[in-house]
Each structure stands twice: as structure tokens, then as C-alpha cells.
Design an enzyme around this catalytic site. Structure first.
Site, PDB file in Angstrom:
ATOM      1  N   CYS A  34      -1.144   8.566  -6.651  1.00 55.61           N
ATOM      2  CA  CYS A  34      -0.690   9.445  -5.546  1.00 55.61           C
ATOM      3  C   CYS A  34       0.820   9.684  -5.571  1.00 55.61           C
ATOM      4  O   CYS A  34       1.304  10.590  -4.886  1.00 55.61           O
ATOM      5  CB  CYS A  34      -1.093   8.850  -4.209  1.00 55.61           C
ATOM      6  SG  CYS A  34      -2.862   8.637  -4.035  1.00 55.61           S
ATOM      7  N   HIS A  87       3.280  11.291   2.110  1.00 51.13           N
ATOM      8  CA  HIS A  87       1.973  11.280   1.447  1.00 51.13           C
ATOM      9  C   HIS A  87       0.901  11.223   2.533  1.00 51.13           C
ATOM     10  O   HIS A  87       1.044  10.495   3.521  1.00 51.13           O
ATOM     11  CB  HIS A  87       1.882  10.067   0.522  1.00 51.13           C
ATOM     12  CG  HIS A  87       0.527   9.919  -0.111  1.00 51.13           C
ATOM     13  ND1 HIS A  87      -0.154  10.979  -0.674  1.00 51.13           N
ATOM     14  CD2 HIS A  87      -0.283   8.831  -0.254  1.00 51.13           C
ATOM     15  CE1 HIS A  87      -1.307  10.558  -1.134  1.00 51.13           C
ATOM     16  NE2 HIS A  87      -1.421   9.259  -0.894  1.00 51.13           N
ATOM     17  N   ASN A  97      -6.924  12.951   1.614  1.00 48.62           N
ATOM     18  CA  ASN A  97      -5.921  12.450   0.668  1.00 48.62           C
ATOM     19  C   ASN A  97      -6.090  13.199  -0.661  1.00 48.62           C
ATOM     20  O   ASN A  97      -7.059  12.978  -1.379  1.00 48.62           O
ATOM     21  CB  ASN A  97      -6.132  10.951   0.492  1.00 48.62           C
ATOM     22  CG  ASN A  97      -5.129  10.328  -0.467  1.00 48.62           C
ATOM     23  OD1 ASN A  97      -4.392  11.033  -1.155  1.00 48.62           O
ATOM     24  ND2 ASN A  97      -5.107   9.009  -0.512  1.00 48.62           N
TER      25      ASN A  97
HETATM   26  O1  UT7 Z   1      -3.315   7.193  -1.346  1.00 49.94           O
HETATM   27  C1  UT7 Z   1      -3.361   5.951  -1.946  1.00 49.94           C
HETATM   28  C2  UT7 Z   1      -3.175   4.888  -0.968  1.00 49.94           C
HETATM   29  N1  UT7 Z   1      -4.355   4.709  -0.168  1.00 49.94           N
HETATM   30  C3  UT7 Z   1      -4.193   4.356   1.085  1.00 49.94           C
HETATM   31  O2  UT7 Z   1      -3.096   4.285   1.558  1.00 49.94           O
HETATM   32  C4  UT7 Z   1      -5.424   3.970   1.866  1.00 49.94           C
HETATM   33  C5  UT7 Z   1      -5.075   2.802   2.743  1.00 49.94           C
HETATM   34  N2  UT7 Z   1      -6.184   2.276   3.510  1.00 49.94           N
HETATM   35  C6  UT7 Z   1      -6.733   2.943   4.555  1.00 49.94           C
HETATM   36  O3  UT7 Z   1      -6.385   4.076   4.819  1.00 49.94           O
HETATM   37  C7  UT7 Z   1      -7.717   2.213   5.417  1.00 49.94           C
HETATM   38  O4  UT7 Z   1      -7.731   0.842   5.048  1.00 49.94           O
HETATM   39  C8  UT7 Z   1      -9.160   2.776   5.332  1.00 49.94           C
HETATM   40  C9  UT7 Z   1      -9.221   4.088   6.058  1.00 49.94           C
HETATM   41  C10 UT7 Z   1      -9.561   2.949   3.888  1.00 49.94           C
HETATM   42  C11 UT7 Z   1     -10.145   1.825   6.016  1.00 49.94           C
HETATM   43  O5  UT7 Z   1      -9.749   1.601   7.359  1.00 49.94           O
HETATM   44  P1  UT7 Z   1      -9.690   0.093   7.924  1.00 49.94           P
HETATM   45  O6  UT7 Z   1      -9.326   0.215   9.339  1.00 49.94           O
HETATM   46  O7  UT7 Z   1      -8.765  -0.679   7.027  1.00 49.94           O
HETATM   47  O8  UT7 Z   1     -11.182  -0.376   7.800  1.00 49.94           O
HETATM   48  P2  UT7 Z   1     -11.821  -1.565   6.942  1.00 49.94           P
HETATM   49  O9  UT7 Z   1     -11.783  -1.243   5.485  1.00 49.94           O
HETATM   50  O10 UT7 Z   1     -11.194  -2.856   7.383  1.00 49.94           O
HETATM   51  O11 UT7 Z   1     -13.310  -1.530   7.445  1.00 49.94           O
HETATM   52  C12 UT7 Z   1     -13.645  -1.772   8.815  1.00 49.94           C
HETATM   53  C13 UT7 Z   1     -15.132  -1.563   8.994  1.00 49.94           C
HETATM   54  C14 UT7 Z   1     -15.967  -2.322   7.977  1.00 49.94           C
HETATM   55  O12 UT7 Z   1     -17.127  -2.806   8.628  1.00 49.94           O
HETATM   56  P3  UT7 Z   1     -17.226  -4.322   9.127  1.00 49.94           P
HETATM   57  O13 UT7 Z   1     -17.080  -5.141   7.883  1.00 49.94           O
HETATM   58  O14 UT7 Z   1     -16.076  -4.513  10.087  1.00 49.94           O
HETATM   59  O15 UT7 Z   1     -18.566  -4.382   9.757  1.00 49.94           O
HETATM   60  C15 UT7 Z   1     -16.382  -1.266   6.985  1.00 49.94           C
HETATM   61  O16 UT7 Z   1     -17.592  -1.564   6.327  1.00 49.94           O
HETATM   62  O17 UT7 Z   1     -15.450  -0.184   8.821  1.00 49.94           O
HETATM   63  C16 UT7 Z   1     -16.536  -0.071   7.883  1.00 49.94           C
HETATM   64  N3  UT7 Z   1     -16.407   1.202   7.193  1.00 49.94           N
HETATM   65  C17 UT7 Z   1     -16.926   2.349   7.661  1.00 49.94           C
HETATM   66  N4  UT7 Z   1     -17.643   2.619   8.766  1.00 49.94           N
HETATM   67  C18 UT7 Z   1     -18.005   3.907   8.964  1.00 49.94           C
HETATM   68  C19 UT7 Z   1     -15.753   1.461   6.029  1.00 49.94           C
HETATM   69  N5  UT7 Z   1     -15.846   2.764   5.731  1.00 49.94           N
HETATM   70  C20 UT7 Z   1     -16.565   3.326   6.732  1.00 49.94           C
HETATM   71  C21 UT7 Z   1     -16.979   4.644   6.985  1.00 49.94           C
HETATM   72  N6  UT7 Z   1     -17.677   4.887   8.103  1.00 49.94           N
HETATM   73  N7  UT7 Z   1     -16.680   5.678   6.163  1.00 49.94           N
END
Ligand code: UT7
Length: 321
Positions: free
Chosen positions: A112, A248, A278
């Protein structure tokens, strides 16, 4: 001698995928995607489109905005993680389309951060007198690297391209650029295969982006916060000097955290993540072009560009338009 951006352009493929569309593909919902990422929809390439197609549209728009013909371009640098093919690089393929041959065509892969890397390198070519008119592009078809059954990644990414024309200038346009990478984080965000790696049938998921989202999130906020400080300190500037943040576009919460650090109201931040997701290397030049074309970013504005991506790589550019 400095370099200066004299024209911007961008392009998004026609097809739009909304959060509601994704609800039909995986166990997700609009509320989760909006509240965790800020994304409402993203553009996705057609089956017959490639990164070079998107780059060509963005390049032609940037050249038109700069009032130049393709034969004036004497350097092409394209940042992308998703080239059409392994070689020739996308810059060479683009030369064919634009009908120009001879100038160097360089492809940069820094996930990115690829556009910021490309901009920084083009700036140096111009300041050294090795180029007089650089076409710098970030273009990406990241949706081609997605496992559409993996809800943790398929909701995040989109396709698009952005481009700028850089020319020499007596006044600073690109004021400073700052690039970093730290390979110790390479297992947090990656695409597992490449041409030199023998296919290993015992490894699952070899053909889709892998990401430990919440860990990436924490490092992104820390590193981007650090590079904001580094950029201001290198130029002996207070944060109040910044007119616009063009970040970004990975996650609205990361964008808000960096705006807060700069004490910039969100009205001074170009946000496109809700409409585009993204778009990796394309996200910063797409956002820059959006702000320029809708008239928010005016000539003379002091703008901070920043990006963070797989590697990890991260970088910033302080520019005056
Ligand atoms: O461009 C390159 C750099 N990339 C980034 O900067 C991305 C950085 N990361 C993020 O933007 C965030 O971490 C995400 C948007 C990817 C995820 O958000 P989060 O608040 O960190 O969520 P998480 O990964 O901790 O997941 C929380 C919960 C999980 O369920 P449990 O384990 O708490 O039951 C996931 O399984 O959300 C669940 N989950 C979803 N639920 C509904 C993960 N993806 C989804 C989804 N829909 N699409």
C-alpha cells in the site's frame, strides 16, 4: 531544484460492490463493515480489465490536467502489487498504450506504500536533473488477490488507479519524503506465493491475501503517528501548518487517529475509504485527485500524504501544490 505536481488524475472501474452485496457472499453485515472500517462500497475490475487499463485512464487524466502530451513524459514510475504479468512491467505495457518508447519505466512494489515510494524516487530523478516530466502512478487490482469466502479480508479491498505529473520547479512542490520498511512484520500481512516459491500442496491458502487485522491495525497507527512526527520535525514545522491530510485509505478509524494526532478536523482530511475501500497503492493518489478535482485542495496548500502497507512498509510526503 525541486519537483512539483502539475497535474493529477484517477480512475475507478465501473462495477460497484456494496456491503449488501457482500452480505450475500459471506457471514458479514453492513453495520459491522461500516463501524469497523468506514467502508460502504468498493469498485471492482471487470473480468477483462487489468492494472494497466486502470493506470492508463488515470495517466491520461493526469496528463490532460497538466496540459502535457504523452511524448513529453521522460520517466514512468508505477507503484503496484498487482501487475498484469510478471514482465514486462506495467510501466512498459503502459508505454505501448501511450505510444512512447525510450524513457525508463520502473515498477515499484511496496504494497500500500508503493505510490509514496514511487513519488519519492521520481522526486529524486527530477531534483538530480535526470528527468523533466515524470508520470507517477499507483494502480491496483487487489480484488484479484482476495479469497471471496474470507470475510476478514474480502470486505476491505477495492480496485482503482491514481496518477500525478511531476515537473521541475524553482519553488518546493515535493518538500520532503520519508520512507521506511520493517520486514520483521512480514507475517502479519502478506500474499503467500511468488514465482520463485515452489508450490507446496500441504500449505493451505496459497493464493489469497492473509492478514492478522487487529495486529496490523496497532502497528499502522503507531508507525503512521511516528512518521507524522518525523515529517514535521524534518521540516521544522508545527502541526498547525498542515492544510490537508491525504492519508492511505485502509480504515476510517486509522485515518481518524492520525487526524487527531495532527489536531486536524475531519473537514481537513480527504476521505474516500467509504466509497472505494482500500485500493492499496492507488489510495493516496486517488484521494489526492479527489480533493483537487472537487476544489477542496487549492493551489498553495500544504499537504501531508501518508501510507502504510504489507512488509511492513510506510512512508510520507510533505507537498505544496
Ligand atoms: O492497507 C494495509 C494496511 N491494512 C490495514 O491497515 C488494516 C488494519 N486492520 C483493520 O483495519 C482492522 O483490524 C479490521 C477492519 C481488518 C478488523 O477490525 P477489528 O476491529 O480489528 O476486528 P477483529 O479482526 O479483531 O475481529 C473482531 C471480530 C471477530 O470475531 P470474534 O472473534 O470477536 O467473535 C471476527 O471474526 O469480528 C469478526 N469479523 C467479522 N464480522 C463480521 C471479522 N471480519 C468480519 C466481517 N464481518 N467481515
Amino acid at each position: 531544484m525541486y519537483s512539483k505536481i502539475v497535474g493529477t488524475g484517477s480512475y475507478l472501474p465501473e462495477k460497484i460492490l456494496t456491503n449488501a452485496d457482500l452480505e450475500k457472499l459471506v457471514d458479514t453485515n453492513d453495520e459491522w463493515i461500516r463501524s469497523r472500517t468506514g467502508i460502504e462500497r468498493r469498485h471492482v475490475v471487470a473480468d477483462n480489465e487489468t492494472t494497466c487499463d486502470l493506470a492508463e485512464h488515470a495517466a491520461r487524466r493526469a496528463m490532460s490536467a497538466a496540459g502535457i502530451n504523452a511524448d513529453e513524459v521522460d520517466l514512468i514510475i508505477i507503484g503496484t502489487t498487482t501487475p498484469d504479468q510478471l514482465f514486462p512491467n506495467v510501466g512498459c505495457l503502459l508505454q505501448q498504450r501511450l505510444g512512447i518508447g525510450g524513457p525508463p519505466a520502473i515498477q515499484i512494489e511496496a504494497a500500500c506504500s508503493s505510490f509514496i515510494y514511487a513519488l519519492s524516487i521520481a522526486d529524486k530523478f527530477i531534483r538530480l536533473g535526470d528527468a523533466k516530466c515524470a508520470l507517477v502512478i499507483g494502480a491496483e487490482c487487489l480484488t484479484r488477490l482476495i479469497d471471496w469466502s474470507d470475510r476478514s479480508t474480502c470486505v476491505l479491498f477495492g480496485d482503482g488507479a491514481g496518477a500525478v505529473i511531476l515537473k521541475p520547479s524553482a519553488q518546493p512542490g515535493i518538500i520532503s519524503t520519508h520512507l521506511h520498511a520493517d520486514g520483521k512484520y512480514s507475517d502479519l500481512l502478506y500474499y503467500p506465493t511468488g514465482p520463485s516459491k515452489k508450490f507446496n500442496p500441504t500449505v493451505a491458502c496459497q493464493t489469497a491475501i492473509q492478514m492478522k487485522g487487529s495486529e496490523v491495525f496497532k502497528v499502522a497507527v503507531t508507525k503512521l503517528g511516528g512518521i507524522v512526527d518525523e515529517t514535521l520535525a524534518a521540516n521544522n514545522l508545527d502541526k498547525s501548518a498542515i492544510d490537508w491530510l491525504v492519508p492511505h485509505q485502509a480504515n476510517m478509524r486509522i485515518i481518524q487517529a492520525i487526524a487527531k494526532k495532527l489536531e486536524l478536523p475531519m473537514e481537513r482530511v480527504i476521505v474516500t475509504v467509504h466509497n472505494q475501500g482500500n485500493t492499496s497503492a492507488a489510495s493516496v493518489p486517488l484521494a489526492l485527485d479527489t480533493g483537487v478535482r472537487d476544489g477542496r485542495i487549492k493551489p498553495g496548500s500544504l499537504i501531508l500524504l501518508e501510507a502504510f502497507g504489507g512488509g511492513f512498509t510506510w512512508g510520507s510526503a510533505l507537498i505544496r501544490l
